[in-house]
Each structure stands twice: as structure tokens, then as C-alpha cells.
Design a protein around this motif. Structure first.
Motif, short mmCIF file in Angstrom:
data_model
loop_
_atom_site.label_atom_id
_atom_site.label_comp_id
_atom_site.label_asym_id
_atom_site.label_seq_id
_atom_site.Cartn_x
_atom_site.Cartn_y
_atom_site.Cartn_z
N PHE A 228 52.06 82.39 -18.27
CA PHE A 228 52.57 81.11 -18.75
C PHE A 228 52.45 80.08 -17.63
CE2 PHE A 228 54.60 84.33 -21.36
CZ PHE A 228 54.31 83.83 -22.63
N HIS A 229 52.25 78.86 -18.04
CA HIS A 229 52.09 77.79 -17.06
C HIS A 229 53.01 76.62 -17.42
CE1 HIS A 229 48.66 79.87 -15.34
NE2 HIS A 229 48.30 80.14 -16.58
N PHE A 230 54.05 76.43 -16.61
CA PHE A 230 54.90 75.25 -16.78
C PHE A 230 54.28 74.13 -15.94
CE2 PHE A 230 57.85 78.57 -18.00
CZ PHE A 230 58.63 77.97 -18.99
N ASP A 231 53.30 73.53 -16.49
CA ASP A 231 52.50 72.57 -15.71
C ASP A 231 51.78 71.66 -16.70
OD1 ASP A 231 51.08 71.27 -13.79
OD2 ASP A 231 50.00 73.01 -13.04
N PRO A 232 51.98 70.38 -16.66
CA PRO A 232 52.75 69.61 -15.69
C PRO A 232 54.20 69.43 -16.09
CG PRO A 232 51.54 68.10 -17.12
CD PRO A 232 51.26 69.50 -17.61
N LEU A 233 55.07 69.58 -15.09
CA LEU A 233 56.49 69.30 -15.32
C LEU A 233 56.74 67.80 -15.12
CD1 LEU A 233 58.02 72.24 -13.23
CD2 LEU A 233 57.99 72.06 -15.73
N PHE A 234 57.61 67.26 -15.95
CA PHE A 234 57.95 65.85 -15.84
C PHE A 234 59.44 65.72 -15.52
CE2 PHE A 234 54.18 65.91 -18.46
CZ PHE A 234 53.44 64.87 -17.92
N TYR A 235 59.73 64.78 -14.66
CA TYR A 235 61.12 64.55 -14.27
C TYR A 235 61.68 63.37 -15.06
CZ TYR A 235 65.18 64.30 -11.25
OH TYR A 235 66.45 64.32 -10.77
N TYR A 236 62.71 63.60 -15.79
CA TYR A 236 63.40 62.54 -16.53
C TYR A 236 64.84 63.01 -16.73
CZ TYR A 236 62.31 65.79 -20.34
OH TYR A 236 62.20 66.92 -21.12
N PRO A 237 65.73 62.13 -17.16
CA PRO A 237 67.12 62.56 -17.28
C PRO A 237 67.25 63.81 -18.17
CG PRO A 237 66.93 60.18 -17.60
CD PRO A 237 65.55 60.71 -17.52
N ARG A 238 67.94 64.77 -17.70
CA ARG A 238 68.20 66.04 -18.41
C ARG A 238 66.93 66.86 -18.68
NH1 ARG A 238 71.57 62.43 -20.43
NH2 ARG A 238 70.36 62.01 -22.30
N TRP A 239 65.94 66.74 -17.79
CA TRP A 239 64.72 67.54 -17.92
C TRP A 239 65.04 69.03 -17.90
CZ3 TRP A 239 63.47 71.09 -14.19
CH2 TRP A 239 64.22 71.01 -13.00
N ASP A 240 66.06 69.38 -17.05
CA ASP A 240 66.37 70.80 -16.88
C ASP A 240 67.01 71.39 -18.13
OD1 ASP A 240 68.38 69.05 -16.25
OD2 ASP A 240 69.28 70.30 -14.70
N GLU A 241 67.83 70.56 -18.80
CA GLU A 241 68.43 71.04 -20.06
C GLU A 241 67.33 71.25 -21.09
OE1 GLU A 241 71.52 68.32 -21.32
OE2 GLU A 241 72.32 68.29 -19.28
N ASP A 242 66.35 70.34 -21.12
CA ASP A 242 65.23 70.45 -22.08
C ASP A 242 64.40 71.71 -21.84
OD1 ASP A 242 65.97 68.17 -23.31
OD2 ASP A 242 64.15 67.04 -22.88
N LEU A 243 64.27 72.10 -20.57
CA LEU A 243 63.43 73.27 -20.27
C LEU A 243 64.14 74.58 -20.62
CD1 LEU A 243 61.51 72.24 -17.05
CD2 LEU A 243 60.50 72.83 -19.24
N GLU A 244 65.39 74.46 -20.99
CA GLU A 244 66.11 75.66 -21.45
C GLU A 244 65.44 76.25 -22.69
OE1 GLU A 244 68.80 77.81 -21.11
OE2 GLU A 244 68.57 77.18 -19.03
N GLU A 245 64.91 75.34 -23.53
CA GLU A 245 64.37 75.78 -24.81
C GLU A 245 63.18 76.74 -24.65
OE1 GLU A 245 65.44 75.69 -27.70
OE2 GLU A 245 63.76 75.85 -29.10
N PRO A 246 62.13 76.38 -23.89
CA PRO A 246 61.05 77.36 -23.72
C PRO A 246 61.52 78.65 -23.05
CG PRO A 246 60.69 75.46 -22.29
CD PRO A 246 61.78 75.11 -23.23
N VAL A 247 62.44 78.56 -22.11
CA VAL A 247 62.90 79.77 -21.43
C VAL A 247 63.68 80.65 -22.42
CG1 VAL A 247 64.25 80.69 -19.50
CG2 VAL A 247 62.99 78.56 -19.20
N ARG A 248 64.48 79.99 -23.26
CA ARG A 248 65.24 80.73 -24.26
C ARG A 248 64.28 81.45 -25.23
NH1 ARG A 248 67.02 80.22 -29.01
NH2 ARG A 248 65.99 78.25 -29.41
N LEU A 249 63.23 80.76 -25.63
CA LEU A 249 62.24 81.38 -26.54
C LEU A 249 61.52 82.54 -25.85
CD1 LEU A 249 60.77 78.16 -28.22
CD2 LEU A 249 61.99 80.00 -29.39
N LEU A 250 61.22 82.36 -24.57
CA LEU A 250 60.60 83.46 -23.81
C LEU A 250 61.52 84.67 -23.81
CD1 LEU A 250 59.07 81.61 -20.69
CD2 LEU A 250 57.78 82.79 -22.47
N GLU A 251 62.78 84.40 -23.50
CA GLU A 251 63.77 85.49 -23.43
C GLU A 251 63.85 86.24 -24.77
OE1 GLU A 251 67.08 84.06 -20.17
OE2 GLU A 251 67.14 83.17 -22.16
N LYS A 252 63.74 85.46 -25.84
CA LYS A 252 63.93 86.04 -27.16
C LYS A 252 62.71 86.86 -27.62
CE LYS A 252 65.49 84.79 -31.77
NZ LYS A 252 65.84 83.71 -32.68
N TYR A 253 61.52 86.37 -27.32
CA TYR A 253 60.33 86.96 -27.94
C TYR A 253 59.39 87.71 -26.99
CZ TYR A 253 61.54 84.28 -32.09
OH TYR A 253 62.18 83.78 -33.19
#
Lengths: 364, 330
Positions: A228-253
Motif C-alpha cells: 500500500f502507498h499512502f502517497d501523496p499525503l495532504f495536510y489540512y485540518p483534521r487530516w489525521d482523523e480522515d486517515l483513520e478510515e483507510p487504516v480502519r478498512l485495512l484492519e478490517k479486511y
């Protein structure tokens, strides 16, 4: 399988006799075909400058296998690019190709099947070296596969060679042909992941985050190694909360044990790309962050911002699994050190680290 | 192209019969008539203007627009002009004016834009790029053509700033994507002081990006108290105002970077460095190498400074000054 709109097929003179040049037009029987000269680049009235709806069939005269140019003065991974074509039917606002390519249309190299023996011999001539090869640098590895059949002829060539892996990087969920293939060994199927906001706002015509992860799940179940490639990452308000979603999906599947690597990289661009993007996507907010000129003249987020993004995301991924082969794409030693607590220090060492991941995950 | 043998008739025409609005052949913008009027007063009109007779017995100016305006301002009631024959091809008439202008004077950017815009009525973009842009000394490519074709659509104050070479053409590109109020505001800001073209280029990007990030209009960003107070300050000279506005915009655009720079300066200033010794950080703190600059006259002085530096406590923390206690200014 998602099929993209193709409005015309242009066959460049010199490509007519290549095997793929005969196959592709048959797969699009109702689309007008035209025999053109390589310098004939005129676009039909009203066509967008990237001309993503014309498929140009080309006999490639250059090298097919080349080291990734990487970037000067940052640590690079020593990747090899297998050049199967250039441009992509999807339309990510941040795509570097918008300022990199100076010729329009989706361009597919039709003499690749004829060159594969030569490429194989070259790889065989370095038995002590590991070739990490990818087709997803200048195009998507799978988006046009339904027309080109890339996986049909690439997988057999690379899957039986002990000193290489072939990484197919994609933002699609078009994995049916992979699942039908009998070849699994030495094939890495990789997805580019991002926050839902970036996927829906900036990555046009791509598969949703969920579709990507489910496709990855199917591939893993079928025996493929994943990346998996988290690239390009973008910095904006609450970017880290938003990235929870792909990580959560990874964890699940996804089973983390058969992930060969996960790369992290932040948005970076040559100055000319900014205006190419602004012309095509005037409302994009991807340039809102604090970008400074890097050592290679590319603009990058100010160093502490990059470090914050890498360290937080890596920490989060490590909570899922300790051994994911996380690495940074085109970063400096001090950013590595401050983000992860260690640094490979040189590109050679990063290559070794990733080669060892290949040895570890690709048994035999 | 067919050989252009010009057959025209000299006719004395009343000025009221001539349409003196900038017409379809006009390529003059932002000019002064004083010198021309003085010459006409002294010697008369040496080269008669060229006109085309339109269907209502009025005349359209093909060449000599400024001569006609000068004559009018001098109070002439009529003037001898060459009248092109009926059916004379408009494209040829346009070229006549273009060559006449190119021979006589240097055109400003807005005038070149007028030429290119009018050419689009006669020829394809490709021919404009290959044949006419080099003639006008403009880089011959599609992007530049698009930029020039957009210039005529800009408001008059902006076109004046461009023709006077006070507003960078590079800046005009992004301005075209803004609405009228916003671009007039930017033009007003750039005309308030003598900004270099590089400063304009940086500032317009910062302003647009601040507006995008904060979800505000450009007008709102420029009208903020922090900027307007500087603009209207009686205590600062214009160069000081410009410098301060640049700093305000940069700080707002790059808060973390500017904070790091200020922390670094604060940290280094607290060190009693010997005179004429400087510590210079890597640009934007992107690299890892800092430079030490020692200015000295004699080797003895250098040795003394090195000894002072050697014993200076706090020097070992130099590269960390810009980071906060948690290792991050951000």
C-alpha cells in the motif's frame, strides 16, 4: 470491471505490426481507428489538453526497463520502472504527469510483449541482485488492462524469476484478470490509499477507498502479496482523523502478515506542475499547505509538517501491526529519523531494507 | 500570400465623418499625444491615415488612429486621408496597420494582445503562434497566446498597469481566474508601491492561497486591518510599507516556517557571537547544514574569533533553536 470512455484509437505508423496493436482495436470494435504519424498530435476541437479519451498505440523505441529517476539529495528506494505506457484514464488533480508529459492521449506501448524475453535475460544476468519492478509510475498498472491484457503476458515472465518482483500499483478495483491468472509468485498488487476526502475530491474516476480495499482483500485471499502507498499525503485540518478510515478498512479486511511494504510520501511537486494543475482544477485546495522549496527544487511541505504526518500515520499503522515494512518515499535522513526514530541514511541501505522484505515475504 | 499592391485615393474628409472609437483595426492603447500634436502643429500630417468607407458613408480607421485623435485635439475639422477601395480585404487592411505600427514604434503588451485578439478573426491559432507571435517578440506557444488573448478582457486600470509595465504579465495569468472585484483589489495593492515583478508573483500566490485556505475572498484578505493599517500609515515610507506588507502576507501564508525563522533568529541573537560572525540556516530549514560566516581582516583576528567561538557556551544547541521543546514548531 470498470471500463473507461475511449472515443478514438490512434495507431502510430510503425506500430501496426506489433501483436498488441492488432489485439487492442478488436477489443473496441465500435471505436473509430486512425493510422497517424507520431508527430501528428492535433486534438479534435474541444478536447481537453490531456486527451484522456484517445488511446494512442505506439511502437516504443526507447528502453522499457529503467531505474526510477527518484530525486536528487533525498533517500530513494532503488526501484525499477517497466514502462508499459504513459498517461492514465483516471484523473487525479495532483498527478505529476500533467506537467511531465508533453504529448497528449493515453499512450500504450505495443511492442512490449516482443521485448519481454530481452528484459528477462537482462534480469537473469544479475542473479545476485533483486529487481523491484513496477509498472505504475507513468500509468495505472491495471486501469487499461481490460484492453491491453498487460497482466496476461507480464505475470508469467516475472513470477518464475527468483531475483525480481513485479509490483502492480493501482487506484482501481479491476483485479478480475489477476484472480483468473495461475501466477501468484513474485507478484505484488499494490494500492494507493488516501483519506476519503482526497479520494473523492482529488482522485477522479478512481475506485472508492472501500472498493480498493475489498479488491486487495480478494487478491490477498487468492494468494497475492500486497503493498500500500499512502502517497501523496495532504495536510489540512483534521487530516489525521480522515486517515483513520483507510487504516480502519485495512484492519478490517487485510491480513497484515502478507504486506510486503507500505510507503508514505507527502505531496511534492515541481513548480511548473502547480500552474498545470491550477489550469485544469482551478478550485483545488491542494496547494493551501505550507510548501517550501526542497533540495531538489521540488516544493514540499515544511519539514516539521511532514514529520508530523509521517510519525502520526506510522504510529497508527504500527498499532495495527508492528512489521509492515513502512518506508518513506523521497525523504531525507533527518526526516526519517525524526519520524520513525531510525533512518536508512542512504538510498543503498533503503534498497537493502526493501530487498530484505522481498526475501522475507517471497519465499523460494 | 498574394502580393499586396495598394491602390488608395487621397481624400479630404471631415473628422466628424470618421468613427474615432477604437475599432476592429485599432492596436493603440495607453498613449500620449503631446509629442505627436507638436509635430503635427509644426509640419502637418506627414503620412496620411488610411480609412475604409463603411456602408453608411462613415469611415473606419485602418491606420493612423493616433494621428486622427491628435488632429481632433488640435481642433482640425478635416484631414487628408487615404481611402481604401471598396471590397478591400479586411485582413489585408489589418496587416497594413500592423506592419505600419511595427515599423514605427514599440508596442506595449496590451497593444500586442489587441493585435493577437484581432488576428483570431482572420487566421487559426496555429498560424498566429508560428507567424505573428515571433513578429511581436512574444514566446510562440499556446499558453502564452492564451494569456495574451485574455488580457483584453481585464479591466481598464489593470490593462493600464500592464501597458505601463508596472504589473507583471506573469501575474496577469492568475488574475484572469479571479472575479473583477478581487483582481481590481490586487491591482490597487500592487500599484500602491513599487513592487518588483518577483514580489508581485510571490504575493499574488500567497494572497490567493490564504483566501483559499481561509475560505475568504481576496478582497477580504487585502482589506484586513493588519494590511490596511500599513497602507494608510503616516509613520512609514513606501519602501517600509511594502516590506512590512510582504512580511505580514508571508507570515500568514507560512505560519510554521515564519515561526521557526523567528525562533532561530531569537536563539542566535541570544548568543554573544563575536562581531562580524553570522550563523546562517539552510533555506527553509530543509537541508541539515548550517553555515558559519566569519568576516575578518587579518589572520590574528580570525584566530581570536575562532577562540571566542570555541569557548562560547550555547553554540552546541544552534541547530535546535527553531524547534520547540517537543521537537516541533508546528
Amino acid at each position: 470491471m470498470k471500463q473507461f470512455t475511449i472515443r478514438r484509437i490512434l495507431i502510430e505508423r510503425g506500430a501496426e505490426s506489433d501483436s498488441l496493436a492488432k489485439v487492442i482495436p478488436k477489443r473496441l470494435p465500435d471505436i473509430p481507428k486512425e493510422l497517424v504519424d507520431s508527430h501528428d498530435l492535433a486534438l479534435p476541437e474541444g478536447t481537453e489538453e490531456m486527451d484522456k479519451e484517445s488511446l494512442r498505440i505506439i511502437h516504443h523505441k526507447g528502453e522499457f526497463l529503467k531505474p526510477c529517476p527518484g530525486t536528487k539529495r533525498y533517500i530513494c528506494c532503488g526501484y525499477q520502472i517497466l514502462n508499459i505506457g504513459i498517461n492514465c484514464p483516471m484523473d487525479c488533480s495532483y498527478c505529476f504527469l500533467q506537467s511531465y508529459i508533453n504529448q497528449p492521449s493515453l499512450r500504450v506501448y505495443t511492442n512490449l510483449p516482443e521485448k519481454l524475453d530481452e528484459i528477462g535475460e537482462y534480469i537473469d544476468s544479475f542473479p545476485g541482485r533483486i529487481f523491484r519492478i513496477g509498472t505504475g509510475e507513468f500509468t495505472d498498472s491495471l486501469a487499461l488492462n481490460y484492453l491491453t491484457g498487460w497482466t496476461d503476458y507480464l505475470l508469467p515472465v516475472f513470477s518464475h524469476r527468483k531475483n525480481c518482483i513485479l509490483e502492480l500499483k493501482t487506484k482501481t478495483s479491476s483485479v478480475q484478470s489477476l484472480l483468473k491468472s495461475i501466477h501468484r509468485e513474485r507478484i505484488v498488487v499494490a494500492w494507493s490509499l488516501n483519506s476519503p476526502r482526497v479520494v473523492t475530491g482529488e482522485e477522479r474516476k478512481t475506485a472508492s477507498l472501500r472498493e480498493r480495499i475489498l479488491a486487495a482483500h480478494d487478491c490477498q485471499k487468492a494468494g497475492f502479496v500486497l503493498a500500500f502507498h499512502f502517497d501523496p499525503l495532504f495536510y489540512y485540518p483534521r487530516w489525521d482523523e480522515d486517515l483513520e478510515e483507510p487504516v480502519r478498512l485495512l484492519e478490517k479486511y487485510i491480513d497484515p502478515e502478507s504486506i510486503i511494504w507500505i510507503s508514505l510520501g507527502s505531496f511534492r511537486y515541481m513548480p511548473a506542475l502547480k500552474w498545470a494543475i491550477k489550469r485544469r482544477f482551478p478550485k483545488t485546495k491542494i496547494f493551501d499547505g505550507e510548501f517550501v522549496t526542497g533540495l531538489d527544487r521540488k516544493l514540499r511541505y515544511f519539514k516539521p509538517i511532514r514529520i508530523e504526518m509521517y510519525s502520526k500515520l506510522a504510529e497508527r499503522l504500527k498499532k495495527w501491526h508492528e512489521d509492515l515494512g513502512i518506508y518513506l518515499c523521497m525523504e531525507s535522513g533527518d526526516v526519517w529519523k525524526q519520524s520513525f526514530g531510525w533512518s536508512p541514511k542512504t538510498s543503498i541501505n533503503l534498497s537493502r531494507y526493501l530487498d530484505n522484505r522481498v526475501r522475507k515475504l517471497m519465499v523460494g | 500570400m498574394e502580393k499586396n499592391s495598394l491602390e488608395s485615393t487621397p481624400v479630404k474628409i471631415a473628422l466628424w465623418e470618421i468613427d474615432l472609437d477604437p475599432g476592429r483595426f485599432c492596436m493603440s492603447f495607453d498613449f500620449r499625444l503631446e509629442q505627436l500634436k507638436a509635430s503635427i502643429e509644426e509640419f502637418g500630417v506627414l503620412n496620411p491615415p488610411y480609412l475604409m468607407e463603411d456602408s453608411e458613408s462613415h469611415y473606419t480607421v485602418v491606420a493612423g488612429y493616433r494621428r486622427l485623435l491628435a488632429a481632433k485635439e488640435l481642433g482640425w475639422s478635416d484631414i487628408v486621408c487615404q481611402v481604401l477601395p471598396h471590397g478591400y480585404p479586411p485582413f489585408k487592411a489589418f496587416l497594413l496597420n500592423l506592419y505600419d505600427n511595427l515599423l514605427q514604434r514599440k508596442m506595449n503588451a496590451i497593444e500586442k494582445a489587441m493585435v493577437l485578439q484581432r488576428l483570431t478573426r482572420f487566421v487559426e491559432h496555429e498560424q498566429i503562434i508560428t507567424q505573428f507571435m515571433p513578429m511581436l517578440d512574444i514566446p510562440a506557444n499556446r499558453q502564452t497566446l492564451k494569456l495574451f488573448l485574455g488580457l483584453e478582457g481585464l479591466e481598464e486600470p489593470i490593462r493600464h498597469s500592464i501597458s505601463a509595465e508596472r504589473l507583471s504579465l506573469r501575474v496577469a495569468g492568475p488574475m484572469m481566474s479571479l472575479d473583477t472585484k478581487d483582481r481590481l483589489k490586487i491591482n490597487e495593492l500592487f500599484m500602491a508601491f513599487k513592487w518588483s515583478f518577483n514580489q508581485q508573483w510571490e504575493a499574488i500566490q500567497w494572497i490567493m492561497e490564504i483566501a483559499s485556505r481561509e475560505g475568504r475572498s481576496i478582497e477580504e484578505v487585502i482589506n484586513e486591518r493588519e494590511v490596511t493599517e500599513i497602507l494608510h500609515s503616516n509613520r512609514m515610507s513606501n519602501p517600509q510599507k511594502l516590506k512590512t506588507i510582504v512580511k505580514v502576507l508571508k507570515t500568514r501564508r507560512f505560519p510554521s516556517l515564519m515561526k521557526a525563522e523567528s525562533e532561530f533568529i531569537k536563539g542566535v541573537s541570544a548568543l554573544p557571537l563575536p562581531e562580524r560572525v553570522k550563523i546562517i540556516p539552510p533555506p527553509s530549514f530543509e537541508g541539515i547544514n548550517y553555515r558559519l560566516e566569519i568576516v575578518f581582516t587579518k589572520g590574528k583576528e580570525l584566530k581570536e574569533k575562532l577562540a571566542d567561538l570555541y569557548s562560547l557556551s550555547g553554540l552546541e544547541r544552534v541547530t535546535d533553536f527553531w524547534k520547540t521543546s517537543n521537537g516541533n514548531v508546528h
